[in-house]
Design an enzyme around this catalytic site. Sequence first.
Site, mmCIF file in Angstrom:
data_model
loop_
_atom_site.group_PDB
_atom_site.id
_atom_site.type_symbol
_atom_site.label_atom_id
_atom_site.label_comp_id
_atom_site.label_asym_id
_atom_site.label_seq_id
_atom_site.Cartn_x
_atom_site.Cartn_y
_atom_site.Cartn_z
ATOM 1 N N LYS A 149 -1.025 -3.982 -3.321
ATOM 2 C CA LYS A 149 -2.260 -3.440 -2.749
ATOM 3 C C LYS A 149 -2.530 -2.100 -3.411
ATOM 4 O O LYS A 149 -1.885 -1.108 -3.109
ATOM 5 C CB LYS A 149 -2.119 -3.282 -1.238
ATOM 6 C CG LYS A 149 -3.290 -2.558 -0.590
ATOM 7 C CD LYS A 149 -4.565 -3.375 -0.710
ATOM 8 C CE LYS A 149 -5.721 -2.696 -0.016
ATOM 9 N NZ LYS A 149 -6.212 -1.509 -0.726
ATOM 10 N N GLU A 197 9.530 5.426 -10.702
ATOM 11 C CA GLU A 197 9.055 5.925 -11.989
ATOM 12 C C GLU A 197 9.273 7.420 -12.191
ATOM 13 O O GLU A 197 9.454 7.870 -13.323
ATOM 14 C CB GLU A 197 7.577 5.583 -12.166
ATOM 15 C CG GLU A 197 7.340 4.067 -12.266
ATOM 16 C CD GLU A 197 5.888 3.695 -12.503
ATOM 17 O OE1 GLU A 197 5.595 2.490 -12.567
ATOM 18 O OE2 GLU A 197 5.039 4.615 -12.604
ATOM 19 N N SER A 251 0.801 -1.225 0.000
ATOM 20 C CA SER A 251 0.000 0.000 0.000
ATOM 21 C C SER A 251 0.835 1.277 0.000
ATOM 22 O O SER A 251 1.473 1.586 -0.990
ATOM 23 C CB SER A 251 -1.012 -0.024 1.152
ATOM 24 O OG SER A 251 -0.380 -0.063 2.395
#
Length: 469
Positions: A323, A309, A298
């Site tokens: 998650k 990224e 999460s």
Amino acid sequence: MYIRGRYLALALIASIGISSGVTALVTSNNGTSALPGSSTATPEFTKLMDTYNTLQKSYYQEAKSDTLLNGAIEGMIKSLEDPYSTYMAPQEAQQFHENIESSFEGIGAEIREEEGKIVVVSPIKGSPAEKAGIKPNDRIRSVDGKSLDGMTASEAVLHIRGKKGSKAELVIERPGQQGELNISLVRDTIPLETVYSEMLPEQMGKIQITKVSETTYTEFSKALTDLKAQGMKGLIIDVRQNPGGLLDKTVQMVDMLLPEGKMILQVEYRDGSKDTYKSDAKKEDLPIVVLIDEGTASAAEILAGALKESGDVPLIGTKSFGKGTVQTTKSFDDGSDIKYTIAKWLTPDGNWVHKNGIEPDYKVELPAYASLTAIDPEKEMRQEQFSNEVKSAQTMLDALGFKPGRLDGYYDAKTTEAVKAFQTANKLEATGTIKGTTAIKMMEQLQEKLKKNDLQLEMAERVLRKMIP
């Protein structure tokens, strides 16, 4: 996840130390409460109202209104077949918020419900669960003789939680391992501290984040400042075994580590609309690497995904948990809450990690003995016994250099000799049986060996070393 101002606070995975349930009224769109059978109920609730009235009038025993309404709400939530949507009675809701905002008493592990089974997402650092060797994806089948099968995560928490000092007897099912494991541990206060920092050789700083709570950003900021004051040249962020937490604190941390204007994450709703979160702070000018594993979930995945990224930060370890949904909570006047999924979150590049996880740039497994469960010091193991606990003890002995001859769980004469050799080396009475101090010493030395042979951290140091100017 629940909404707080412009931020979303992640409440992504039920925690041992949290519980859920709800006592609430069916609420209409204008915010007023409508009991089944009342004139304000909408036509689509006719079947529900008829059922409610029939049971109140004709059931052979008294059917309490609260019980019927709670059951209706529970049924609605369960029909979603979403392990991250649940209801919380007042006591459970209080525990839920305590886990986000303060310490609690329990065994210290984040859990979720999956196909009727209670599954461990991650043990909390320093908790009884971690010390007992409980691992991500372990199935908790029962606690103190009470089966947890078929319960929601919130219901299971009520049985797993307990006062500090009380014993919990768990039956664990571990994927890939035959039979069940019996684990005995003592509940404790789960500490508030969520950030741990240290300076490694060659001026490489390391910050471990164990979960993301109200205090985490402040702790992280202080740790970063302290390491920089010591001349840190590069940073390792360790979010292994981090089950997640609050999004606003995660955004604040990532904000410090990405260039201004870089995407942190996207939250996508069912109508296709999106909220985007971008960095608006000055980036720390530091080479960074991040450690992840199967217990990284999460909010921790949001941090890892954003840095990978949007910051070209390499990830090292094993694939994360996966998650990728967003929850919100609604509170009621009686102190109860419902928690339900409202959206999914995406990485900066629009990837949905749900059930897929994030792949590391450098895949590194820990030694096999890192996944061993603890052995109970109060239970004696001796020659001629056969069990999974014996198998764990044999594997520990083998990892520590005391060869038991076999690793199949059968306690034979050679295992006895290996135990005697271990006891002699540690100035203990050479009984050849495993109990008490012998068991404790074995586990302590194994933990120390694992710490010295953290292959994932070693790789992180090698990668970071090449990134430092």
